[in-house]
Design an enzyme around this catalytic site. Structure first.
Site, PDB file in Angstrom:
ATOM      1  CB  SER A 135      34.808  23.477 -46.597  1.00  0.00           C
ATOM      2  OG  SER A 135      34.374  24.747 -47.036  1.00  0.00           O
ATOM      3  CG  ASP A 159      59.314  32.347 -45.621  1.00  0.00           C
ATOM      4  OD1 ASP A 159      59.181  31.461 -44.747  1.00  0.00           O
ATOM      5  OD2 ASP A 159      59.731  32.102 -46.766  1.00  0.00           O
ATOM      6  CG  ASP A 218      59.580  30.155 -41.235  1.00  0.00           C
ATOM      7  OD1 ASP A 218      60.646  30.409 -41.815  1.00  0.00           O
ATOM      8  OD2 ASP A 218      58.492  30.058 -41.842  1.00  0.00           O
ATOM      9  CG  ASP A 253      59.915  27.324 -46.532  1.00  0.00           C
ATOM     10  OD1 ASP A 253      59.427  28.421 -46.190  1.00  0.00           O
ATOM     11  OD2 ASP A 253      59.779  26.284 -45.861  1.00  0.00           O
ATOM     12  CG  ASP A 300      41.263  28.124 -46.004  1.00  0.00           C
ATOM     13  OD1 ASP A 300      40.717  28.669 -46.980  1.00  0.00           O
ATOM     14  OD2 ASP A 300      40.725  27.215 -45.343  1.00  0.00           O
ATOM     15  CG  HIS A 302      39.050  25.800 -48.355  1.00  0.00           C
ATOM     16  ND1 HIS A 302      38.843  26.111 -47.027  1.00  0.00           N
ATOM     17  CD2 HIS A 302      37.858  25.341 -48.815  1.00  0.00           C
ATOM     18  CE1 HIS A 302      37.593  25.869 -46.709  1.00  0.00           C
ATOM     19  NE2 HIS A 302      36.974  25.392 -47.769  1.00  0.00           N
TER      20      HIS A 302
END
Length: 644
Positions: free
Chosen positions: A289, A359, A363, A367, A503, A543
Site C-alpha cells: 500500500s 469472467d 478466461d 469462478d 484491489d 488490497h
C-alpha cells in the site's frame, strides 16, 4: 563523558536546532519516550519454506568463536563506564563522537548470545555511534518469545502484538529536521544462530504514524534483524490512518514521504553492525500500500539502501491516486438521497454483469475471478432498466455513475492522471474501498497536508489536482513515480512488485502503468526488465491481503502459510540469481489453513497472462500456464485501458 538529561531537556535540544522550534512536533516526540500500556497479541508460526531456506544458507553463518572474540574486543575497548541511575533518564547523543547511553532502569535483564558481539543492552548502548546523524537511544531491552509489546504513548495508537522469537528491542529518536524527528525500533534476534545475517526494513500503511508491528513480528520470526519507524509522526487516533500532524509542518510530510524511512535504515544498519560485530550480508525491504510506494521511492531515490525490495499494491503516483480516490465520492454521491447513488444491492447487480461479460468469456472459467481485468471492456449500458422494468437493473443516472467509476481520470487538457477501477473490484470497493463514502485519508491529505482545514471532499476538483502536482517537490516527491530505475539496475539490485486485481482501494492498473513507464523510459523490453524488475498480477486478491482468489504467498503474517513465499523469492533472486517466473498463491478453505487448500494458482509475471488450459480442475495450479501478451507495450486513447 556521558550526559543524562531530562525528557523535557531532550525535547528542547531536538526541536530548537538552529534556533527554531515546533511545539506540536516537540509534543509528538515527547510522546515517544513515555511508558505505555500493552497491546493485544498476534500469534502465528513462521513459514516452514523460509525457515528451510534460511537454515540451509551458509552466507549468514556466524561462528561462536568469532562472535565471542568480537564481543571480548568491543567490551574490553570501552573506555567510558556505563552510567547508572535510579531515576528515569535518557542519555543524549548530539554527535557521533559522544556514545549514547541509557540508565539501567530502562533496560531489561541482559542475556548473552554467541551470535552477538556485545554482552547486553548496556554494552550495546555504550558502543553505539551514529556518524552524520543526530540520534538518541531511548531504550533497550531483551525480550522473550511470546512477550506482548509495550508501546510508547504515541505508537500506542497502533497495533502491537506479541513477538515470536527472543530478541533485543532498541528504540531510537532521530532528528530529521529543525521541526521533526523519527521514532525508530530495531529488533535484533538473540540466541544461538537466531539471526539469519539479513536485514529487513518495514513500512507505514496509509498516512499512518505507526511502525508496522505485524510485519516486524513476522519477519523477525524468520530470523531477520528488523527496523520499523513511525514515519516521523504518531497517530492521533487508535489505528487511525490520519495525518493531523501534517498540518502546518511540511517537515513531517517530508519525513513520512521518504526521509524518515531512509534515516531509520541508516541508523538501523549501524545498530545491527554494532550488536553483531558485522553488517548484514543482505538488506531487504517489505512494503505494501503506502509501504509499496515507500518501497518504490527507495529504489528511485536510494538505490544502495537495499539489495532486494518487495513492493505490493503500491500507491505510487500518489497525488493522482488521492485525486482518483476522492473523485469516487464526487461521482457516487453520499447516500440514497442522491439519485446517482448505488446501494450495496445495486453494486451486486453491477458485479454480476461484470462477471457475465468478463469472467468465463475472457478466461474460460466461471469462478467469479477475472484473471486479467485489464482486457475487460465492460459495457454498462446493459444495466439500465428497460421500460416498465424495476428489478435487477439500474436507473439511467445510476448507469452513468457506473460508467464514470470505470473511467480513467484526466486533467483539463486530456492527459491521463490515473487509471480506472479494475472491473471485478467494484463489489468489495462498495463496502471496504473507494466506493464506500468519504475516504478519510483523502480528507486528511487535502486538508492537513495542504493546510486547508476547511477542505470539503464533495468539492474536490481539478483545482486540488493541480495544487497537488505543483506541491509534489515540496512534499518530498511523494508521487514516487520516477520511472528511471537505471541507478537501481546498475547497482545490481532486484525489485518484485505485485498487485491484487480485485484491489478496492488502489487501482491495480496503476502498478501495471508504472511497469510500462519504466519499460518506455528506460527503453527496455520485458527481457531487459526481467533482469531487475518483475511484476505479478494476483487475480482475485484484495488490497495487500485477502480475497476470493489464491492470495496467500507469504507477503504478510496472514499469508505465511501459503505454498509460495515472496520473501523466499526475493532472497533466492538476490542471493542465488534465481528469479521467479511465477508467484504461487494459495487460497485456503474459509481462509483457514487448518481446513485445507481450496485452490492454488501460479500467478505469471507481466507481460505474461495466466491462462487456463481449457481442461482439468481449474483450482489446480498445474492446469494454468503463462502466455506472452504480444501487444503488452501498446497504449493510447483507443486501448482498454489507456495506461500510458
Amino acid at each position: 563523558m556521558v550526559h543524562f538529561i531530562s525528557i523535557g531537556q531532550l525535547i528542547n535540544s531536538i526541536f530548537h536546532i538552529s534556533g527554531k522550534g515546533n511545539a506540536g512536533s516537540a509534543a509528538a516526540a515527547a510522546s515517544t519516550v513515555q511508558a505505555a500500556a500493552s497491546s493485544s497479541a498476534i500469534a502465528s508460526s513462521s513459514s516452514s519454506a523460509i525457515a528451510s531456506f534460511i537454515s540451509t544458507s551458509t552466507a549468514s553463518a556466524i561462528s561462536t568463536s568469532t562472535a565471542s572474540a568480537i564481543s571480548t574486543s568491543i567490551v574490553s575497548s570501552l573506555s567510558t563506564p556505563i552510567a547508572t541511575s535510579s531515576s528515569v533518564s535518557i542519555a543524549a547523543s548530539s554527535s557521533a563522537s559522544v556514545a549514547p547511553a541509557t540508565s539501567t532502569s530502562a533496560v531489561a535483564a541482559n542475556s548473552t548470545s554467541a551470535a552477538q558481539a556485545v554482552s547486553g543492552c548496556d554494552a550495546l548502548i555504550q558502543a553505539l555511534t551514529f556518524p552524520d546523524q543526530q540520534v538518541t537511544v531511548v531504550s533497550c531491552e531483551d525480550i522473550t518469545s511470546g512477550t506482548a509489546l509495550t508501546l510508547p504513548t504515541g505508537p500506542s495508537n497502533c497495533n502491537g502484538g506479541s513477538v515470536q522469537t527472543d530478541l533485543r528491542r532498541v528504540t531510537l529518536n532521530i532528528v530529521t529536521s529543525y521541526a521533526s524527528s523519527n521514532y525508530v525500533e530495531v529488533w535484533l534476534p538473540t540466541g544461538q544462530d537466531a539471526w539469519n545475517g539479513r536485514f529487513m526494513a518495514t513500512d507505514n500503511k496509509g498516512l499512518s504514524g505507526c511502525p508496522s508491528y505485524d510485519d516486524m513480528i513476522y519477519t523477525s520470526s524468520l530470523g531477520f534483524s528488523v527496523v520499523g519507524d513511525n514515519g516521523g509522526h504518531n497517530n492521533t487516533e487508535y489505528l487511525g490512518m490520519d495525518a493531523q500532524q501534517f498540518l502546518n509542518n511540511n517537515e513531517v510530510v517530508i519525513d513520512w514521504s521518504y526521509r524518515a524511512r531512509h534515516a531509520a535504515v541508516v541508523a538501523g544498519k549501524q545498530v545491527i553492525k554494532t550488536n553483531y560485530g558485522q553488517a548484514a550480508s543482505y538488506n531487504y525491504m517489505l512494503g505494501c500500500s503506502n509501504g509499496g510506494r515507500q518501497a518504490l521511492q527507495s529504489a528511485q531515490m536510494f538505490p544502495d539502501d537495499f539489495d532486494g525490495i518487495i513492493s505490493g499494491s503500491s500507491t505510487n503516483d500518489f497525488n493522482h491516486h488521492m485525486d482518483w480516490s476522492g473523485r469516487m465520492y464526487v461521482l457516487t454521491g453520499a447516500d440514497s438521497s442522491d439519485s446517482k447513488f448505488l446501494s450495496y444491492d445495486d453494486w451486486v447487480i453491477v458485479h454480476d454483469e461484470v462477471l457475465a461479460q468478463c469472467d468465463e468469456p475472457l478466461d474460460g472459467v466461471a469462478d467469479g475471478i477475472i484473471e486479467d481485468s485489464t482486457i475487460c471492456d465492460f459495457n454498462a449500458t446493459k444495466l439500465t432498466c428497460a421500460d416498465g422494468q424495476t428489478d435487477g437493473c439500474l436507473t439511467y443516472e445510476q448507469t452513468s455513475t457506473v460508467w464514470n467509476v470505470f473511467s480513467q481520470l484526466y486533467d483539463q487538457d486530456g492527459n491521463l492522471l490515473y487509471p480506472r477501477l479494475a472491473p471485478g473490484a467494484e463489489l468489495y470497493a462498495s463496502t471496504n474501498g473507494v466506493l464506500h463514502g468519504v475516504q478519510g485519508h483523502v480528507t486528511d491529505w487535502f486538508g492537513d497536508g495542504f493546510n486547508n482545514t476547511s477542505f470539503d471532499p464533495s468539492t474536490l476538483s481539478q483545482t486540488e489536482y493541480t495544487l497537488a502536482d505543483d506541491d509534489d517537490e515540496l512534499h518530498g516527491k511523494v508521487s514516487s513515480f520516477n520511472s528511471d530505475l537505471s541507478a537501481f539496475q546498475a547497482a545490481g539490485k532486484k525489485l518484485i512488485m505485485y498487485h491484487g486485481l480485485m484491489d478496492p482501494a488502489v487501482s491495480a492498473e496503476a502498478s501495471q502503468r508504472y511497469y510500462l513507464n519504466v519499460a518506455r523510459d528506460m527503453d527496455l523490453d520485458h527481457t531487459g526488465l526481467d533482469e531487475f524488475l518483475r511484476f505479478f498480477r494476483i487475480s482475485g486478491m484484495y488490497h495487500c491481503t485477502g480475497g476470493i482468489g489464491a492470495w496467500a504467498f507469504g507477503q504478510n503474517i496472514n499469508a505465511q502459510n501459503g505454498t509460495g513465499n515472496v520473501i523466499t523469492d526475493i532472497m533466492n533472486w538476490v542471493e542465488n540469481g534465481e528469479a521467479p517466473d511465477t508467484m504461487t498463491g494459495t487460497k485456503f478453505v474459509n481462509d483457514d489453513p487448518t481446513q485445507g487448500v481450496q485452490m492454488e494458482r501460479h500467478h505469471c509475471r507481466f507481460p505474461y497472462r495466466t491462462t487456463y488450459s481449457g481442461s482439468g480442475d481449474s483450482t489446480d495450479a498445474d492446469n494454468w500456464s503463462c502466455e506472452l501478451i504480444n501487444d503488452w507495450q501498446e497504449c493510447g486513447v483507443y486501448n482498454v485501458p489507456r495506461l500510458c
